[in-house]
Design a protein around this motif. Structure first.
Motif, short mmCIF file in Angstrom:
data_model
loop_
_atom_site.label_atom_id
_atom_site.label_comp_id
_atom_site.label_asym_id
_atom_site.label_seq_id
_atom_site.Cartn_x
_atom_site.Cartn_y
_atom_site.Cartn_z
N LEU A 108 35.74 26.37 46.86
CA LEU A 108 36.79 26.01 45.49
C LEU A 108 38.13 26.55 45.39
O LEU A 108 38.90 25.93 44.77
CB LEU A 108 36.17 26.74 44.34
N ALA A 109 38.33 27.43 46.46
CA ALA A 109 39.68 27.69 46.81
C ALA A 109 40.39 26.55 47.52
O ALA A 109 41.76 26.61 47.41
CB ALA A 109 39.84 28.84 47.79
N ALA B 39 40.55 35.08 43.78
CA ALA B 39 39.36 36.00 43.70
C ALA B 39 38.76 36.11 45.42
O ALA B 39 38.24 37.01 45.45
CB ALA B 39 38.24 35.34 42.80
N GLN B 40 38.74 35.00 46.06
CA GLN B 40 38.32 35.31 47.45
C GLN B 40 39.09 36.42 48.27
O GLN B 40 38.40 37.02 49.14
CB GLN B 40 38.34 33.83 48.03
N ASN C 136 28.31 39.49 50.54
CA ASN C 136 29.68 39.15 50.70
C ASN C 136 30.07 39.87 52.13
O ASN C 136 31.04 38.99 52.80
CB ASN C 136 30.37 40.21 49.65
N GLY D 211 30.75 27.70 47.20
CA GLY D 211 31.22 29.10 46.62
C GLY D 211 32.67 29.13 46.66
O GLY D 211 33.22 28.14 46.79
N LEU D 212 33.06 30.30 46.37
CA LEU D 212 34.60 30.43 46.03
C LEU D 212 35.48 29.95 47.36
O LEU D 212 36.55 29.37 47.08
CB LEU D 212 34.89 31.96 45.95
N HIS E 206 43.30 30.22 41.50
CA HIS E 206 42.45 31.39 40.87
C HIS E 206 41.18 31.56 41.80
O HIS E 206 41.00 32.97 42.03
CB HIS E 206 41.90 31.04 39.51
N ALA E 207 40.40 30.58 42.56
CA ALA E 207 39.57 30.84 43.13
C ALA E 207 40.01 31.54 44.44
O ALA E 207 39.21 32.28 45.22
CB ALA E 207 38.65 29.54 43.48
#
Length: 320
Positions: A148-149, A230-231, A264, A144-145, A226-227
């Motif tokens: 990916l971050a 968003a996180q 979340n 998940g984010l 970007h990830a």
């Protein structure tokens, strides 16, 4: 070093990292004696001599580890760099990979050593290719984010600040500079062992990316940023929801939220409190149990990460 040689590629990022930092602040470099940490240590020593210590963690996982420690100690003694090392027992818990156990033990050891030597920050030598490998590894695992971050430039763990000043530096440039300058470093034989997914990415995927997309380091790093952005937004929402739901989370208040906000909030709660990351299947099972939890007698006990999420009266708790 020959004056005609180009500058250490880590020098400019280190100088930028130090800009505005008060003089006299003591910092540490995590020094494995490999190429990347060698270049970082040399750049840091040139920028702030006398305000630095090299920290070496001996994992004891391979025969060559004694040689790594000996090389690291001699390298620092020759250059007048303060040095400290410590051996750790990196035994892995059930369900935990040896690599994750070694990483966990390494961060704890580095934090303890840095605190003992009065350091405000520990520098790590991950560079641009390491960041790309981390992103591709996360993609291969369906992350998940948070995955990916990839790797943040700054973070805190075990009461110590950690930093990655050379995260935008090309790994090949580091090795080229070391070889041209004649600076010694050690090669960890496990770095070429293709039993590890990261090494397969390094040896097979990255050359293909480099051939087809020369700017791959910058573009993939941008995706990671970007990830991460968003996180951070999701973490803000989760923190606000957690204030409303309570800590530990009140089940009745949690059930008012949408399934997406429940997930979340719970991921944030588990990550912040216990560094626990539930799988997609585990989170789906937990959400189903919450949806069914309409009575006081409903029992919840689910395996999540390396522990269990339990119902305790009106709230959820996590136990290892």
């Amino acid at each position: 070093m020959n004056a005609a040689l180009p500058a250490n590629p880590c020098a400019a990022p280190v100088a930028a990292w130090l800009a505005g930092v008060p003089a006299g602040v003591r910092r540490a470099v995590a020094f494995s004696a490999g190429a990347d940490s060698t270049a970082l240590l040399l750049a840091a020593h040139a920028a702030c001599p006398g305000q630095l210590i090299a920290l070496h963690v001996h994992h004891g996982l391979q025969v060559a580890a004694d040689g790594f420690e000996s090389h690291a100690r001699q390298f620092c003694e020759t250059r007048g760099i303060a040095f400290a090392s410590q051996r750790v027992l990196a035994a892995h818990a059930p369900g935990e990979s040896p690599e994750d156990a070694a990483r966990r033990a390494r961060y704890l050891c580095l934090a303890d050593l840095a605190l003992a030597h009065g350091c405000a920050e520990v520098w790590l030598a991950q560079h641009a290719d390491d960041q790309v490998e981390t992103l591709l590894l996360a993609l291969s695992r369906g992350a998940g984010l948070p995955g990916l971050a990839s790797m943040p430039a700054r973070f805190e763990r075990h009461g110590m600040a950690f930093a990655r000043p050379i995260l935008a530096v090309d790994g090949a440039a580091i090795r080229t500079w070391l070889q041209d300058s004649g600076e010694p470093f050690v090669d960890d034989p496990t770095n070429t062992d293709t039993r590890f997914i990261r090494n397969r990415i390094r040896q097979h995927l990255l050359p293909a990316w480099r051939a087809q997309f020369p700017a791959y380091q910058q573009t993939l790093a941008r995706s990671a940023r970007h990830a991460a952005q968003a996180q951070r937004l999701l973490d803000e929402v989760a923190a606000q929801d957690l204030l409303a739901v309570g800590q530990p989370p009140l089940i009745a208040r949690l059930r008012v939220l949408s399934a997406e906000r429940q997930a979340n909030l719970l991921r944030h709660w588990l990550r912040q409190g216990w560094q626990a990351g539930p799988s997609e299947a585990q989170m789906a099972a937990l959400l189903r149990q919450l949806a069914a939890c309409a009575t006081r007698g409903h029992h919840i006990r689910l395996k999540v990460a390396d522990g269990h999420v339990l119902r305790d009266g009106d709230v959820l708790v996590f136990e290892r």
